[in-house]
Design a protein around this motif. Structure first.
Motif, PDB file in Angstrom:
ATOM      1  N   SER A 142      12.930  -4.143  -9.024  1.00  0.00           N
ATOM      2  CA  SER A 142      11.585  -4.592  -9.388  1.00  0.00           C
ATOM      3  C   SER A 142      10.666  -4.408  -8.192  1.00  0.00           C
ATOM      4  CB  SER A 142      11.596  -6.065  -9.809  1.00  0.00           C
ATOM      5  OG  SER A 142      10.268  -6.537  -9.974  1.00  0.00           O
ATOM      6  N   GLY A 143       9.640  -3.579  -8.361  1.00  0.00           N
ATOM      7  CA  GLY A 143       8.678  -3.368  -7.298  1.00  0.00           C
ATOM      8  C   GLY A 143       7.860  -4.599  -6.973  1.00  0.00           C
ATOM      9  N   ALA A 149       8.822  -3.809  -0.948  1.00  0.00           N
ATOM     10  CA  ALA A 149       7.999  -2.654  -0.576  1.00  0.00           C
ATOM     11  C   ALA A 149       7.836  -2.504   0.933  1.00  0.00           C
ATOM     12  CB  ALA A 149       6.624  -2.763  -1.232  1.00  0.00           C
ATOM     13  N   TYR A 154      13.348   4.559   0.811  1.00  0.00           N
ATOM     14  CA  TYR A 154      14.279   4.128  -0.227  1.00  0.00           C
ATOM     15  C   TYR A 154      15.374   5.194  -0.326  1.00  0.00           C
ATOM     16  CZ  TYR A 154      11.120   0.559  -2.196  1.00  0.00           C
ATOM     17  OH  TYR A 154      10.317  -0.539  -2.403  1.00  0.00           O
ATOM     18  N   ASP A 170      10.255   2.638 -11.832  1.00  0.00           N
ATOM     19  CA  ASP A 170       9.803   1.541 -10.969  1.00  0.00           C
ATOM     20  C   ASP A 170       9.966   1.900  -9.492  1.00  0.00           C
ATOM     21  OD1 ASP A 170       9.167   0.059 -13.184  1.00  0.00           O
ATOM     22  OD2 ASP A 170      11.001  -1.148 -13.153  1.00  0.00           O
ATOM     23  N   ILE A 171      11.091   2.550  -9.162  1.00  0.00           N
ATOM     24  CA  ILE A 171      11.314   2.984  -7.780  1.00  0.00           C
ATOM     25  C   ILE A 171      10.244   3.989  -7.370  1.00  0.00           C
ATOM     26  CG2 ILE A 171      12.895   4.232  -6.247  1.00  0.00           C
ATOM     27  CD1 ILE A 171      15.193   3.108  -8.057  1.00  0.00           C
ATOM     28  N   GLN A 173       7.218   4.549  -8.662  1.00  0.00           N
ATOM     29  CA  GLN A 173       5.876   3.969  -8.582  1.00  0.00           C
ATOM     30  C   GLN A 173       5.706   3.126  -7.326  1.00  0.00           C
ATOM     31  OE1 GLN A 173       5.262   1.883 -12.281  1.00  0.00           O
ATOM     32  NE2 GLN A 173       5.498   3.736 -13.514  1.00  0.00           N
ATOM     33  N   THR A 174       6.731   2.358  -6.982  1.00  0.00           N
ATOM     34  CA  THR A 174       6.656   1.515  -5.784  1.00  0.00           C
ATOM     35  C   THR A 174       6.603   2.361  -4.528  1.00  0.00           C
ATOM     36  OG1 THR A 174       7.935  -0.183  -6.941  1.00  0.00           O
ATOM     37  CG2 THR A 174       7.727  -0.417  -4.558  1.00  0.00           C
ATOM     38  N   ALA A 175       7.429   3.410  -4.494  1.00  0.00           N
ATOM     39  CA  ALA A 175       7.446   4.298  -3.330  1.00  0.00           C
ATOM     40  C   ALA A 175       6.088   4.977  -3.158  1.00  0.00           C
ATOM     41  CB  ALA A 175       8.551   5.335  -3.487  1.00  0.00           C
ATOM     42  N   LYS A 177       3.113   4.021  -4.343  1.00  0.00           N
ATOM     43  CA  LYS A 177       2.056   3.035  -4.084  1.00  0.00           C
ATOM     44  C   LYS A 177       2.025   2.618  -2.627  1.00  0.00           C
ATOM     45  CE  LYS A 177       0.428  -1.552  -5.535  1.00  0.00           C
ATOM     46  NZ  LYS A 177       0.686  -2.697  -6.455  1.00  0.00           N
ATOM     47  N   HIS A 178       3.213   2.519  -2.009  1.00  0.00           N
ATOM     48  CA  HIS A 178       3.295   1.974  -0.650  1.00  0.00           C
ATOM     49  C   HIS A 178       3.638   3.034   0.407  1.00  0.00           C
ATOM     50  CE1 HIS A 178       2.954  -2.206  -2.027  1.00  0.00           C
ATOM     51  NE2 HIS A 178       3.690  -1.834  -3.061  1.00  0.00           N
ATOM     52  N   TRP A 182      11.338   8.793  -0.115  1.00  0.00           N
ATOM     53  CA  TRP A 182      12.397   8.527  -1.093  1.00  0.00           C
ATOM     54  C   TRP A 182      13.452   9.623  -1.067  1.00  0.00           C
ATOM     55  CZ3 TRP A 182      11.952   9.341  -7.052  1.00  0.00           C
ATOM     56  CH2 TRP A 182      13.085   8.815  -7.681  1.00  0.00           C
TER      57      TRP A 182
END
Length: 336
Positions: A142-143, A149, A154, A170-171, A173-175, A177-178, A182
């Motif tokens: 969960s981001g 984050a 990751y 989810d991985i 999008q979080t990667a 966004k921040h 990866w």
């Protein structure tokens, strides 16, 4: 706290059963199936004595986390284990390595995943693994989780369970966004989905990592390493790493294709975790500032150390062992 790397994948209990080669001979598949060239033969109804057994902790997410931690990197792991004794031991094992366990989930209904590995034949590389995914099939990245984050990288390994596409989304999008780099080493469920299903995720990868058989499964066609590297690169990742067992590893980016040979004098004890050790070792070395050839050599040296011990983690190199191990090994760089 900001982590150098957060691993995402599985943690399992591995049980190794070593049997006499006479009780489990290796035979060629009479049907000449290219995906099942060799078979381990067992007598139906037989009661076979086990010459030796070992119990260890494994799983891609846990194995990679141990490599990163032993290389001196601040590491956390996103894993799911059962509320059972095997889950307790997995958590304790990671804590002993100083890996942050705040993101580990405990499943009240499913057991900790486990594998029983039958090691047979005169060459210790011959084995069959019987795997129960257990709680790993319900892993849930969960981001929105606090602190998840705060990472430079990751590192995602095999994901099981029906929700793996959502988890990957989810991985990703979080990667993005921040600004998290990866690296991704897909598992059987992802490979089965095919290249077209993975392409949108691969485009976000800094490093996409697979072994040669997995690359061939994704790409199809001829088993030509240059073709495999080019096809995976064309799917979008910035860099591609393909491991090839005793043949070493291959690498490609926008400017070059390289091969780093392995040391063929290595006498393997048992190969579990070799791919995790190579992939995570390569990324750990990049994080530590190594150039690509040195990172390839570091990843292969880590893998060679792992196959000289039983289980996926016992042989993982520590930071103070890496330089010596790389100097001892006969690794040769060449262009593809």
């Amino acid at each position: 706290m900001k982590y150098d790397v957060v691993t995402i994948g599985s943690a399992v209990r591995d049980v190794f059963l070593f049997v006499d080669p006479a009780d489990a001979p290796i035979i060629k598949n009479p049907k000449r199936d290219p995906k099942r060239e060799k078979l381990i033969a067992l007598e139906q109804g037989a009661k076979i004595d086990v010459a030796r057994s070992e119990r260890t902790i494994g799983g891609g997410g846990a194995n990679a986390a141990v490599t990163f931690a032993r290389f001196g990197l601040k590491t956390a792991a996103v894993l799911r284990v059962g509320a059972d004794s095997d889950g307790d031991e997995a958590v304790r094992a990671l804590k002993r390595e100083r890996i942050a366990t705040r993101f580990i989930q405990r499943d009240p209904k499913l057991c900790t995943g486990f594998s029983t590995l039958l090691v047979a034949g005169s060459a210790k590389r011959d084995r069959v693994a019987f795997t129960v995914r257990g709680a790993s099939s319900s892993n849930n990245f969960s981001g929105a989780e606090r602190g998840i984050a705060k990472a430079a990288w990751y590192y995602t390994t095999a994901l099981s369970g029906q929700g793996w596409k959502k988890e990957l989304s989810d991985i990703l999008q979080t990667a993005q966004k921040h600004g998290i780099l990866w690296a991704w080493n897909p598992g059987a469920a992802q490979l089965k989905a095919g290249l077209s299903a993975l392409a949108r995720f691969m485009k976000a990868c800094t490093v996409f990592n697979a072994n040669r058989d997995e690359a061939l499964e994704l790409v199809g066609g001829k088993n030509d390493i240059k073709t495999l590297l080019a096809a995976l690169r064309s799917a979008g990742p910035e860099r591609v790493l393909i491991s090839d067992g005793p043949n070493g590893a291959y690498y490609a980016d926008a400017n070059q294709m390289l091969r780093m040979s392995a040391d063929r004098s290595i006498k393997a004890m048992e190969p579990t975790g070799a791919g995790d050790a190579l992939g995570a070792g390569f990324i750990a070395a990049l994080i530590a500032g190594f150039d690509v050839p040195a990172a390839l050599s570091a990843g292969i040296a880590n893998s060679e150390s792992v196959i000289c011990a039983v289980g996926a983690q016992a042989g993982i190199l520590r930071k103070n062992e890496l330089s010596s191990a790389m100097q001892k090994r006969n690794h040769t760089l060449s262009y593809v």
